[in-house]
Motif scaffolding. Structure first.
Motif, PDB file in Angstrom:
ATOM      1  N   VAL A 140      10.094   0.168   3.804  1.00 35.12           N
ATOM      2  CA  VAL A 140       9.417  -0.089   2.532  1.00 35.12           C
ATOM      3  C   VAL A 140       8.321  -1.131   2.727  1.00 35.12           C
ATOM      4  N   ILE A 141       7.246  -0.971   1.997  1.00 38.34           N
ATOM      5  CA  ILE A 141       6.110  -1.902   2.026  1.00 38.34           C
ATOM      6  C   ILE A 141       6.260  -2.851   0.843  1.00 38.34           C
ATOM      7  N   CYS A 142       6.260  -4.147   1.110  1.00 37.29           N
ATOM      8  CA  CYS A 142       6.595  -5.132   0.069  1.00 37.29           C
ATOM      9  C   CYS A 142       5.659  -6.331   0.110  1.00 37.29           C
ATOM     10  N   ALA A 143       5.618  -7.018  -1.031  1.00 37.07           N
ATOM     11  CA  ALA A 143       4.903  -8.287  -1.145  1.00 37.07           C
ATOM     12  C   ALA A 143       5.659  -9.185  -2.110  1.00 37.07           C
ATOM     13  N   ALA A 144       5.425 -10.465  -2.018  1.00 35.92           N
ATOM     14  CA  ALA A 144       6.030 -11.422  -2.937  1.00 35.92           C
ATOM     15  C   ALA A 144       5.203 -11.508  -4.217  1.00 35.92           C
ATOM     16  N   PRO A 145       5.833 -11.805  -5.348  1.00 35.92           N
ATOM     17  CA  PRO A 145       5.073 -11.983  -6.585  1.00 35.92           C
ATOM     18  C   PRO A 145       3.953 -13.006  -6.458  1.00 35.92           C
ATOM     19  N   TYR A 165       2.070 -13.594  -3.894  1.00 40.18           N
ATOM     20  CA  TYR A 165       0.919 -12.973  -3.246  1.00 40.18           C
ATOM     21  C   TYR A 165       0.189 -12.066  -4.224  1.00 40.18           C
ATOM     22  N   LEU A 166       0.960 -11.284  -4.981  1.00 38.52           N
ATOM     23  CA  LEU A 166       0.345 -10.342  -5.922  1.00 38.52           C
ATOM     24  C   LEU A 166      -0.321 -11.060  -7.090  1.00 38.52           C
ATOM     25  N   ALA A 167       0.029 -12.308  -7.326  1.00 30.73           N
ATOM     26  CA  ALA A 167      -0.614 -13.075  -8.391  1.00 30.73           C
ATOM     27  C   ALA A 167      -2.069 -13.403  -8.056  1.00 30.73           C
ATOM     28  N   ALA A 172      -2.594  -5.414  -6.115  1.00 33.37           N
ATOM     29  CA  ALA A 172      -1.737  -4.566  -5.291  1.00 33.37           C
ATOM     30  C   ALA A 172      -2.522  -3.352  -4.790  1.00 33.37           C
ATOM     31  N   PRO A 173      -2.343  -2.956  -3.543  1.00 36.05           N
ATOM     32  CA  PRO A 173      -3.006  -1.743  -3.037  1.00 36.05           C
ATOM     33  C   PRO A 173      -2.455  -0.504  -3.736  1.00 36.05           C
ATOM     34  N   ARG A 174      -3.343   0.467  -3.952  1.00 33.88           N
ATOM     35  CA  ARG A 174      -2.932   1.710  -4.611  1.00 33.88           C
ATOM     36  C   ARG A 174      -2.817   2.865  -3.625  1.00 33.88           C
ATOM     37  N   THR A 175      -3.401   2.708  -2.454  1.00 33.33           N
ATOM     38  CA  THR A 175      -3.331   3.729  -1.410  1.00 33.33           C
ATOM     39  C   THR A 175      -3.083   3.045  -0.070  1.00 33.33           C
ATOM     40  N   ILE A 176      -2.672   3.832   0.916  1.00 32.24           N
ATOM     41  CA  ILE A 176      -2.468   3.289   2.258  1.00 32.24           C
ATOM     42  C   ILE A 176      -3.775   2.707   2.793  1.00 32.24           C
ATOM     43  N   ALA A 177      -4.888   3.365   2.531  1.00 33.39           N
ATOM     44  CA  ALA A 177      -6.177   2.894   3.045  1.00 33.39           C
ATOM     45  C   ALA A 177      -6.525   1.505   2.517  1.00 33.39           C
ATOM     46  N   GLU A 178      -6.119   1.195   1.296  1.00 35.77           N
ATOM     47  CA  GLU A 178      -6.445  -0.104   0.704  1.00 35.77           C
ATOM     48  C   GLU A 178      -5.695  -1.258   1.365  1.00 35.77           C
ATOM     49  N   LEU A 179      -4.687  -0.949   2.200  1.00 35.15           N
ATOM     50  CA  LEU A 179      -4.013  -2.014   2.940  1.00 35.15           C
ATOM     51  C   LEU A 179      -4.980  -2.751   3.858  1.00 35.15           C
ATOM     52  N   ASP A 180      -6.058  -2.070   4.275  1.00 30.60           N
ATOM     53  CA  ASP A 180      -7.042  -2.704   5.152  1.00 30.60           C
ATOM     54  C   ASP A 180      -7.653  -3.947   4.524  1.00 30.60           C
ATOM     55  N   GLU A 181      -7.614  -4.044   3.214  1.00 30.10           N
ATOM     56  CA  GLU A 181      -8.240  -5.163   2.513  1.00 30.10           C
ATOM     57  C   GLU A 181      -7.287  -6.343   2.313  1.00 30.10           C
ATOM     58  N   HIS A 182      -6.073  -6.237   2.847  1.00 30.73           N
ATOM     59  CA  HIS A 182      -5.050  -7.242   2.572  1.00 30.73           C
ATOM     60  C   HIS A 182      -4.607  -7.994   3.824  1.00 30.73           C
ATOM     61  N   ASP A 183      -3.922  -9.108   3.572  1.00 28.38           N
ATOM     62  CA  ASP A 183      -3.276  -9.861   4.641  1.00 28.38           C
ATOM     63  C   ASP A 183      -1.967  -9.151   4.982  1.00 28.38           C
ATOM     64  N   LEU A 184      -1.848  -8.698   6.204  1.00 30.98           N
ATOM     65  CA  LEU A 184      -0.685  -7.911   6.608  1.00 30.98           C
ATOM     66  C   LEU A 184       0.134  -8.690   7.639  1.00 30.98           C
ATOM     67  N   ILE A 185       1.434  -8.455   7.603  1.00 27.57           N
ATOM     68  CA  ILE A 185       2.362  -9.134   8.512  1.00 27.57           C
ATOM     69  C   ILE A 185       3.012  -8.054   9.366  1.00 27.57           C
ATOM     70  N   ALA A 215      10.950 -10.022  -4.148  1.00 23.88           N
ATOM     71  CA  ALA A 215       9.981  -9.138  -3.508  1.00 23.88           C
ATOM     72  C   ALA A 215       9.718  -7.945  -4.412  1.00 23.88           C
ATOM     73  N   VAL A 216       8.542  -7.357  -4.244  1.00 26.44           N
ATOM     74  CA  VAL A 216       8.140  -6.192  -5.029  1.00 26.44           C
ATOM     75  C   VAL A 216       7.749  -5.092  -4.047  1.00 26.44           C
ATOM     76  N   GLU A 217       8.307  -3.889  -4.249  1.00 24.75           N
ATOM     77  CA  GLU A 217       7.905  -2.788  -3.381  1.00 24.75           C
ATOM     78  C   GLU A 217       6.549  -2.254  -3.824  1.00 24.75           C
ATOM     79  N   LEU A 218       5.696  -1.959  -2.850  1.00 27.40           N
ATOM     80  CA  LEU A 218       4.377  -1.388  -3.082  1.00 27.40           C
ATOM     81  C   LEU A 218       4.317   0.015  -2.500  1.00 27.40           C
ATOM     82  N   LEU A 219       3.479   0.847  -3.069  1.00 30.99           N
ATOM     83  CA  LEU A 219       3.209   2.177  -2.516  1.00 30.99           C
ATOM     84  C   LEU A 219       4.485   2.983  -2.290  1.00 30.99           C
ATOM     85  N   SER A 220       5.412   2.909  -3.232  1.00 34.20           N
ATOM     86  CA  SER A 220       6.695   3.604  -3.076  1.00 34.20           C
ATOM     87  C   SER A 220       6.523   5.120  -2.975  1.00 34.20           C
TER      88      SER A 220
END
Length: 311
Positions: free
Chosen positions: A172-177, A179-181, A185-198, A265-270
């Motif tokens: 599952v792809i997740c972020a903390a509240p 971070y999302l504040a 939140a990304p809406r597609t897999i491609a939009e992950l490129d714009e985020h800080d990833l771990i 944690a909040v699941e993203l792109l479920s």
């Protein structure tokens, strides 16, 4: 020296084998759950008993001597024979339920899944002692004297082993509240490129773990290669950084479940979740299975984690 003067113990042989396989005394000690000093002392006693030097040791490296190379395979055979004797002795005693079971699993799995079960195990089966090797490296069951491994992913190239699926769960792809504040939140897999990833780096291969996903339209399975701000070779460190608001992470659901349930944690792109991966119980193939190992496996099998509320 006569044969009767030469005394050797199985723990000494295990230390010798572990040092050769690990490449260092310190790493062998970590795999065996022993201090470096204890491993070194066992090697010295083995060499003194055998009357030969087994290893060339220096500050930066070690290597087998000619005698050590000649004695390595006999040492392995002796350890295997001792384990066969122990197995048969357990059955000769009766049920064979009492004794030590040596188990290995990833650090995060031990902390988040296995540890919460141990109180019940101690209550129901006080005769079983559990020796847990929590490590993100894939240990050799035979060389480490390990009875049971909990693993996920490919089990190719493991002849002489038996495995059974314990449970399945997706990544599952997740972020903390927090971070999302500050980041949408990304809406597609491609939009992950714009985020800080771990990201997680496989400690065996050194390769960054790709993130499994599928497309909503045709359910095609694929992987996303994260270009990440942070990288760790420990799943718990990945998850802890995510909980601290450091970015977005992709982890097995068993690692995320408690935090998803309590809102940490909040699941993203479920909708893009990949196929569920299997978590298996892996043991060496034996003519006889010790009663204590069979009891532990039955205990675990009856308590497969339930993620139905998160699926």
């Amino acid at each position: 020296m006569s044969a009767i003067d030469f005394e050797v113990s199985v723990p000494q042989l295990r230390c010798f084998i572990a040092v050769v396989d690990a490449g260092s005394v310190a790493e062998a000690g970590r795999r065996l759950g022993m201090s470096s000093a204890s491993v070194s002392k066992a090697l010295t006693r083995l060499e003194e008993g055998a009357g030969v030097r087994l290893l060339h040791r220096s500050t930066h490296a070690l290597s087998l001597t000619e005698a050590g190379a000649a004695l390595l395979e006999p040492a392995r055979e002796a350890v295997r024979a001792a384990e066969s004797f122990e197995e048969a002795a357990g059955h000769a005693r009766g049920s064979g339920n009492a004794g030590v079971v040596r188990l290995t699993a990833a650090v995060g799995f031990v902390r988040h899944v296995l540890v919460p079960m141990l109180g019940e195990l101690a209550r129901l089966h006080p005769e079983i002692q559990l020796d847990v090797r929590a490590t993100n490296e894939v240990l050799d069951l035979a060389e480490g004297g390990i009875d049971l491994a909990i693993r996920s992913g490919s089990l190719d190239g493991l002849p002489g082993h038996v495995h059974q699926t314990w449970f399945t769960c997706p990544w599952v792809i997740c972020a903390a509240p927090s971070y999302l504040a500050r980041r949408p939140a990304p809406r597609t897999i491609a939009e992950l490129d714009e985020h800080d990833l771990i990201r997680f780096r496989n400690p065996q291969s050194g390769r960054i773990q790709p993130w499994p996903h599928r497309t909503v339209a045709d359910t095609t399975e694929g992987t996303y290669e994260p270009r990440a701000r942070f990288a760790f070779d420990d799943g718990d460190a990945v998850w802890g950084t995510m909980l601290a608001g450091g970015g977005i992470a992709c982890v097995p659901l068993y690692l995320a479940a408690a935090s998803l349930r309590n809102g940490a944690a909040v699941e993203l792109l479920s909708d893009f979740r990949g196929a569920a991966a299997s978590v298996v119980l892996l043991r060496r193939e034996r003519r006889l299975t010790p009663g204590r190992l069979a009891t532990l496996m039955a205990f675990l099998s009856a308590r497969a984690p339930d993620f139905s509320d998160l699926l």
